[in-house]
Write an enzyme that holds these catalytic residues in place. Structure first.
Site, PDB file in Angstrom:
ATOM      1  CG  ASP A  68      -2.564   3.332   0.132  1.00 13.36           C
ATOM      2  OD1 ASP A  68      -2.047   2.938  -0.924  1.00 13.36           O
ATOM      3  OD2 ASP A  68      -3.026   2.540   0.985  1.00 13.36           O
ATOM      4  CD  GLU A 104       0.738   5.781  -1.229  1.00 17.01           C
ATOM      5  OE1 GLU A 104       0.506   4.651  -1.698  1.00 17.01           O
ATOM      6  OE2 GLU A 104       1.245   5.952  -0.101  1.00 17.01           O
TER       7      GLU A 104
END
Length: 234
Positions: free
Chosen positions: A49, A121
């Site tokens: 992320d 992610e």
């Protein structure tokens, strides 16, 4: 699980440590059922992320040299939001590679946007640990080249209600904006999250979603709708 080499070919990166890729594709529901020796992708998701934000942010900084911070933040949020990441994951058929628990499997977890976005992610986090920053940067920019070009030409597919609301409230001098988890419904493999939006300590709207991020977006959207209709809620 399908042959991971097929996924490596799709993303254009070959892992030295194959175990990292397996971990990136291991959902927490699978770990709960199989226990010892397995690790979920949640830590890698956290890492990935951060790299999505940094890499996409740097690219937007370069291609929009005259745009202000607010525009750059909105555009980045659009490109790396759950819906955008899940869309790219579908293109890669990422869901076919994820290790899921039986309950999550039966409830359609392979197609759930939150699971797909989290796996995207996590895979980027794994690439960073395996090959370093330049490796993950190359993969991210290649996979999201079309989306970045669309943004460059003003084509927006996803509306980021949280960023839009934050900018609207900050223009009024309001900075105390919090999203609080108010409850969860359903079994572990099919949860629905309820989030309450608080502004200056006052509850102003609520949102539901299959992930906390989605619920926050819905709460922000509800608040934006109230403001646009002229309701005095602050």
């Amino acid at each position: 699980m399908k042959d991971l080499q097929l996924l490596e070919e799709e993303i254009g990166y070959e892992f030295e440590d194959k175990a990292l890729l397996r971990t990136a594709l291991t959902h927490s529901s699978y770990v709960k059922e199989h226990g010892r020796g397995e690790q979920s992708n949640e830590r890698l998701e956290f890492l990935g992320d951060a790299f999505f934000d940094a890499i996409i942010g740097e690219e937007l900084f370069k291609i929009f040299p005259h745009q202000e911070e607010g525009f750059l933040s909105r555009t980045r949020a659009t490109l790396v939001c759950e819906a955008s990441l899940a869309c790219e994951a579908v293109r890669l058929e990422l869901g076919e590679f994820i290790l899921l628990g039986n309950g999550e499997e039966r409830s359609g977890g392979r197609k759930r946007p939150s699971i797909l976005a989290d796996a995207m992610e996590a895979v980027m986090g794994a690439i960073y640990l395996d090959g370093g920053f330049e490796a993950v940067k190359s993969v991210v920019l290649r996979l999201f080249r079309d989306s970045i070009e669309d943004a460059q030409h003003g084509k927006y597919v996803v509306v980021d209600h949280k960023t839009a609301l934050q900018e609207k409230l900050q223009s009024r001098g309001i900075t105390d904006i919090k999203y609080v988890l108010a409850g969860e419904e359903g079994p572990d493999h099919d949860k629905t999250f309820l989030v309450q939006l608080e502004v200056n300590g006052k509850a102003v709207s609520k949102g539901k979603g299959k992930s906390k991020k989605q619920a926050e977006q819905h709460a922000a959207e509800a608040m934006m709708d109230r403001l646009e209709r002229g309701q005095n809620v602050l």
